[in-house]
Design a protein around this motif. Structure first.
Motif, PDB file in Angstrom:
ATOM      1  N   GLY A  82      37.447  39.201  49.560  1.00  0.00           N
ATOM      2  CA  GLY A  82      36.082  39.576  49.198  1.00  0.00           C
ATOM      3  C   GLY A  82      36.010  40.607  48.092  1.00  0.00           C
ATOM      4  O   GLY A  82      34.984  41.276  47.922  1.00  0.00           O
ATOM      5  N   THR A  83      37.084  40.746  47.335  1.00  0.00           N
ATOM      6  CA  THR A  83      37.221  41.820  46.359  1.00  0.00           C
ATOM      7  C   THR A  83      37.829  41.284  45.072  1.00  0.00           C
ATOM      8  O   THR A  83      38.653  40.364  45.101  1.00  0.00           O
ATOM      9  N   ALA A  84      37.427  41.849  43.947  1.00  0.00           N
ATOM     10  CA  ALA A  84      38.063  41.580  42.659  1.00  0.00           C
ATOM     11  C   ALA A  84      38.389  42.914  42.005  1.00  0.00           C
ATOM     12  O   ALA A  84      37.757  43.930  42.281  1.00  0.00           O
ATOM     13  N   ILE A  85      39.405  42.928  41.141  1.00  0.00           N
ATOM     14  CA  ILE A  85      39.834  44.152  40.464  1.00  0.00           C
ATOM     15  C   ILE A  85      39.930  43.883  38.972  1.00  0.00           C
ATOM     16  O   ILE A  85      40.534  42.891  38.545  1.00  0.00           O
ATOM     17  N   THR A  86      39.340  44.765  38.182  1.00  0.00           N
ATOM     18  CA  THR A  86      39.379  44.628  36.734  1.00  0.00           C
ATOM     19  C   THR A  86      39.489  46.009  36.112  1.00  0.00           C
ATOM     20  O   THR A  86      39.592  47.011  36.811  1.00  0.00           O
ATOM     21  N   ALA A 120      49.391  41.509  27.011  1.00  0.00           N
ATOM     22  CA  ALA A 120      48.151  40.839  26.628  1.00  0.00           C
ATOM     23  C   ALA A 120      47.009  41.470  27.417  1.00  0.00           C
ATOM     24  O   ALA A 120      47.250  42.251  28.347  1.00  0.00           O
ATOM     25  N   PRO A 121      45.760  41.165  27.079  1.00  0.00           N
ATOM     26  CA  PRO A 121      44.650  41.636  27.907  1.00  0.00           C
ATOM     27  C   PRO A 121      44.866  41.190  29.353  1.00  0.00           C
ATOM     28  O   PRO A 121      45.144  40.017  29.619  1.00  0.00           O
ATOM     29  N   VAL A 122      44.752  42.129  30.274  1.00  0.00           N
ATOM     30  CA  VAL A 122      45.030  41.825  31.680  1.00  0.00           C
ATOM     31  C   VAL A 122      43.789  41.239  32.345  1.00  0.00           C
ATOM     32  O   VAL A 122      42.729  41.863  32.352  1.00  0.00           O
ATOM     33  N   PRO A 123      43.880  40.038  32.895  1.00  0.00           N
ATOM     34  CA  PRO A 123      42.706  39.395  33.489  1.00  0.00           C
ATOM     35  C   PRO A 123      42.308  40.011  34.821  1.00  0.00           C
ATOM     36  O   PRO A 123      43.099  40.697  35.476  1.00  0.00           O
ATOM     37  N   THR A 124      41.101  39.766  35.221  1.00  0.00           N
ATOM     38  CA  THR A 124      40.584  40.220  36.504  1.00  0.00           C
ATOM     39  C   THR A 124      41.386  39.573  37.637  1.00  0.00           C
ATOM     40  O   THR A 124      41.648  38.373  37.619  1.00  0.00           O
ATOM     41  N   PHE A 125      41.779  40.367  38.608  1.00  0.00           N
ATOM     42  CA  PHE A 125      42.482  39.886  39.789  1.00  0.00           C
ATOM     43  C   PHE A 125      41.435  39.404  40.780  1.00  0.00           C
ATOM     44  O   PHE A 125      40.554  40.161  41.191  1.00  0.00           O
ATOM     45  N   MET A 126      41.528  38.123  41.159  1.00  0.00           N
ATOM     46  CA  MET A 126      40.501  37.485  41.969  1.00  0.00           C
ATOM     47  C   MET A 126      41.019  37.125  43.357  1.00  0.00           C
ATOM     48  O   MET A 126      42.219  36.906  43.543  1.00  0.00           O
ATOM     49  N   PRO A 127      40.130  37.007  44.342  1.00  0.00           N
ATOM     50  CA  PRO A 127      40.533  36.514  45.659  1.00  0.00           C
ATOM     51  C   PRO A 127      40.713  35.001  45.617  1.00  0.00           C
ATOM     52  O   PRO A 127      40.155  34.332  44.739  1.00  0.00           O
ATOM     53  N   PRO A 128      41.482  34.436  46.538  1.00  0.00           N
ATOM     54  CA  PRO A 128      41.727  32.991  46.520  1.00  0.00           C
ATOM     55  C   PRO A 128      40.447  32.160  46.577  1.00  0.00           C
ATOM     56  O   PRO A 128      40.387  31.073  45.986  1.00  0.00           O
ATOM     57  N   ALA A 129      39.423  32.646  47.271  1.00  0.00           N
ATOM     58  CA  ALA A 129      38.184  31.878  47.418  1.00  0.00           C
ATOM     59  C   ALA A 129      37.322  31.897  46.163  1.00  0.00           C
ATOM     60  O   ALA A 129      36.324  31.174  46.085  1.00  0.00           O
ATOM     61  N   GLY A 130      37.682  32.713  45.186  1.00  0.00           N
ATOM     62  CA  GLY A 130      36.974  32.690  43.913  1.00  0.00           C
ATOM     63  C   GLY A 130      35.764  33.599  43.839  1.00  0.00           C
ATOM     64  O   GLY A 130      35.551  34.475  44.684  1.00  0.00           O
ATOM     65  N   GLU A 131      34.959  33.386  42.814  1.00  0.00           N
ATOM     66  CA  GLU A 131      33.845  34.276  42.467  1.00  0.00           C
ATOM     67  C   GLU A 131      32.831  34.450  43.583  1.00  0.00           C
ATOM     68  O   GLU A 131      32.301  35.546  43.792  1.00  0.00           O
TER      69      GLU A 131
END
Length: 223
Positions: free
Chosen positions: A111-115, A41-52
């Motif tokens: 402090g990082t997200a991956i998409t 499926a479309p792979v969602p953005t990998f987020m840090p636990p603290a969020g956006e």
């Protein structure tokens, strides 16, 4: 101004059965039959636990690998590119925990997200120009969703170009260059050759070259 998206306004993550790119939709449908236990499926953005609100760095790749992120459901998870990327992220404090190439390995981003510029796995790892442009509908709101975003790292020329266009700029004015960085609006765009096995095996990208890019980003965010 960012370009108007093709997806519903403000939608940063595509639906599991996103129909906007018929070729990619059909390719995933084939693999759901072949490998029903895979993510497919479309792979969602990998987020840090603290969020956006915690994100200051966004890493943008090209697209999911067939037996990597398309299988695991997490960007850069399950192939060589992830080995090098997560090792380097951890080295510079942008991730913590042990990367074990599984989405349940407990690795966390800091402090990082991956998409990815293209969220669905493309046949032969080669999305078309139309598919890249269509999936920009999700990259634009992804960039916009992080209020504290200061830096974007684009991995490879295609990701670089899609980020530049997402930020409302012309690619000709901001050409891709490994190790390059430039201010575009509120963010600084850093660029690197993609950390694929092909690039590292052929010497296009060495581990030292990759580490140096992250050192620049780390120094920039520490200022």
């Amino acid at each position: 101004m960012l370009r108007a998206p093709l997806a519903p306004a403000g939608l940063a993550e595509p639906d599991r059965d996103c129909p906007l790119c018929p070729r990619l939709h059909d390719f995933i449908a084939e693999w759901r039959v072949k490998e029903p236990t895979w993510f497919n499926a479309p792979v969602p953005t990998f987020m840090p636990p603290a969020g956006e609100t915690d994100v200051r760095l966004l890493v943008v790749g090209l697209g999911p690998g067939l037996r990597g992120a398309n299988r695991s459901g997490r960007p850069f998870t399950g192939d060589y590119a992830g080995d090098l990327l997560y090792q380097t992220l951890t080295r510079f404090g942008f991730a913590r925990g042990q990367y074990a190439a599984r989405p349940d390995d407990g690795l966390e981003l800091v402090g990082t997200a991956i998409t990815n510029a293209v969220r669905c796995v493309p046949p032969g790892n080669k999305p078309t120009g139309e598919e890249i442009a269509t999936c920009r509908s999700f990259l634009i709101p992804t960039i916009e969703r992080f209020p504290r975003l200061e830096a974007i790292l684009a991995l490879g020329a295609i990701a670089h170009q899609s980020v530049v266009r997402s930020l409302g700029e012309r690619v000709a004015a901001h050409p891709f260059k490994h190790g390059g960085h430039r201010q575009i609006g509120r963010v600084t765009l850093f660029s690197s050759y993609h950390c694929s096995r092909y690039n590292t095996n052929t010497g296009v990208l060495t581990e030292e070259m990759f580490v140096n890019v992250f050192k620049e980003i780390s120094d920039f965010l520490s200022e």
